[in-house]
Motif scaffolding. Structure first.
Motif, short mmCIF file in Angstrom:
data_model
loop_
_atom_site.label_atom_id
_atom_site.label_comp_id
_atom_site.label_asym_id
_atom_site.label_seq_id
_atom_site.Cartn_x
_atom_site.Cartn_y
_atom_site.Cartn_z
N SER A 133 35.53 40.11 47.22
CA SER A 133 34.13 40.08 46.82
C SER A 133 33.46 41.28 47.49
N VAL A 134 33.22 42.33 46.73
CA VAL A 134 32.69 43.58 47.28
C VAL A 134 31.23 43.69 46.85
N THR A 135 30.37 43.17 47.71
CA THR A 135 28.95 43.07 47.36
C THR A 135 28.11 42.92 48.62
N ASP A 136 26.84 43.23 48.48
CA ASP A 136 25.87 42.94 49.54
C ASP A 136 24.96 41.80 49.11
N SER A 137 25.25 41.19 47.96
CA SER A 137 24.45 40.07 47.46
C SER A 137 24.70 38.84 48.32
N LYS A 138 23.67 38.36 48.98
CA LYS A 138 23.80 37.16 49.83
C LYS A 138 24.22 35.95 49.01
N LEU A 139 23.65 35.80 47.82
CA LEU A 139 23.99 34.65 46.98
C LEU A 139 25.46 34.68 46.56
N LEU A 140 25.96 35.84 46.17
CA LEU A 140 27.35 35.95 45.77
C LEU A 140 28.28 35.70 46.97
N MET A 141 27.87 36.14 48.15
CA MET A 141 28.66 35.88 49.35
C MET A 141 28.78 34.37 49.60
N MET A 180 51.54 38.28 37.03
CA MET A 180 50.63 37.93 38.12
C MET A 180 49.64 39.07 38.32
N ILE A 181 48.54 38.75 38.93
CA ILE A 181 47.58 39.76 39.37
C ILE A 181 47.61 39.75 40.89
N ARG A 182 47.95 40.87 41.45
CA ARG A 182 48.03 40.97 42.91
C ARG A 182 46.66 40.78 43.54
N GLY A 183 45.65 41.35 42.89
CA GLY A 183 44.31 41.21 43.44
C GLY A 183 43.24 41.52 42.41
N MET A 184 42.12 40.84 42.55
CA MET A 184 40.96 41.10 41.71
C MET A 184 39.80 41.47 42.63
N ILE A 185 39.13 42.54 42.28
CA ILE A 185 37.97 43.00 43.03
C ILE A 185 36.74 42.79 42.17
N ILE A 186 35.78 42.05 42.70
CA ILE A 186 34.49 41.87 42.04
C ILE A 186 33.52 42.79 42.77
N HIS A 187 33.15 43.89 42.13
CA HIS A 187 32.35 44.94 42.75
C HIS A 187 30.98 44.96 42.08
N THR A 188 29.97 44.47 42.79
CA THR A 188 28.64 44.39 42.19
C THR A 188 27.56 44.45 43.27
N ARG A 189 26.45 45.03 42.93
CA ARG A 189 25.32 45.10 43.88
C ARG A 189 24.56 43.78 43.95
N SER A 190 24.50 43.07 42.83
CA SER A 190 23.68 41.86 42.79
C SER A 190 24.43 40.73 42.10
N PHE A 191 23.91 39.53 42.26
CA PHE A 191 24.51 38.36 41.65
C PHE A 191 24.44 38.51 40.13
N PRO A 192 25.58 38.37 39.45
CA PRO A 192 25.57 38.51 37.99
C PRO A 192 24.72 37.44 37.31
N ILE A 212 36.60 44.49 38.55
CA ILE A 212 35.55 44.18 37.58
C ILE A 212 34.20 44.50 38.20
N GLU A 213 33.35 45.11 37.38
CA GLU A 213 32.02 45.50 37.82
C GLU A 213 30.99 44.93 36.85
N PRO A 214 30.52 43.71 37.14
CA PRO A 214 29.49 43.12 36.28
C PRO A 214 28.12 43.72 36.59
N SER A 215 27.32 43.88 35.53
CA SER A 215 25.94 44.35 35.72
C SER A 215 25.10 43.87 34.55
N GLY A 216 23.82 43.74 34.81
CA GLY A 216 22.92 43.27 33.75
C GLY A 216 23.28 41.87 33.31
N LEU A 217 22.92 41.55 32.09
CA LEU A 217 23.24 40.23 31.54
C LEU A 217 24.67 40.20 31.03
N ILE A 218 25.42 39.20 31.44
CA ILE A 218 26.79 39.05 30.99
C ILE A 218 26.80 38.15 29.76
N LYS A 219 27.38 38.66 28.70
CA LYS A 219 27.46 37.91 27.44
C LYS A 219 28.85 37.30 27.28
#
Length: 127
Positions: free
Chosen positions: A81-89, A42-54, A15-22
């Motif tokens: 959690s694939v991000t450089d966002s400190k808050l999301l980390m 089952m889901i083997r894995g979920m990847i949250i790929h985002t540059r910034s906190f949603p 999943i790649e969230p960006s902008g405002l999530i509705k």
């Protein structure tokens, strides 16, 4: 907005969230994920790929997001959690202690390493 890609054979949801999530974004995500779980169980894995906190469009979207997390947590083995966002980390490091899936952080550019980590879970007993 949420872009969702499902690697069906591997059981990986990206999943790649960006902008405002509705709320409607989260409803669409829930339908896609539930469809996959219905087929595979089952889901083997979920990847949250985002540059910034949603950011959520409104409180309704935030609550829908929390509902998604708690409703699906036991159906997901690993979350990357694939991000450089400190808050999301920070959020994901706290979530690691209260949610079922194993959670691991990767730098934003390391999506390939996150996929490899999830693939490696097939031969391991995950929590």
């Amino acid at each position: 907005m949420i872009i969702c890609k499902i690697l069906e054979e591997e059981g990986i949801v990206i999943i790649e969230p960006s902008g405002l999530i509705k709320r409607s974004d989260l409803e669409a995500l829930t339908r896609e994920v539930d469809n996959h779980v219905g087929k595979k169980g089952m889901i083997r894995g979920m990847i949250i790929h985002t540059r910034s906190f949603p950011e959520w469009h409104d409180l309704s979207a935030f609550f829908k997001d929390m509902k998604f997390v708690f409703a699906h947590q036991r159906k997901i083995q690993r979350v990357a959690s694939v991000t450089d966002s400190k808050l999301l980390m920070i959020v994901h490091s706290i979530a690691h202690h209260v949610l079922f899936p194993e959670i691991r952080h990767f730098s934003y550019g390391d999506i390939g390493a996150s996929i490899t980590w999830i693939r490696d879970s097939a031969d391991k007993n995950v929590r």
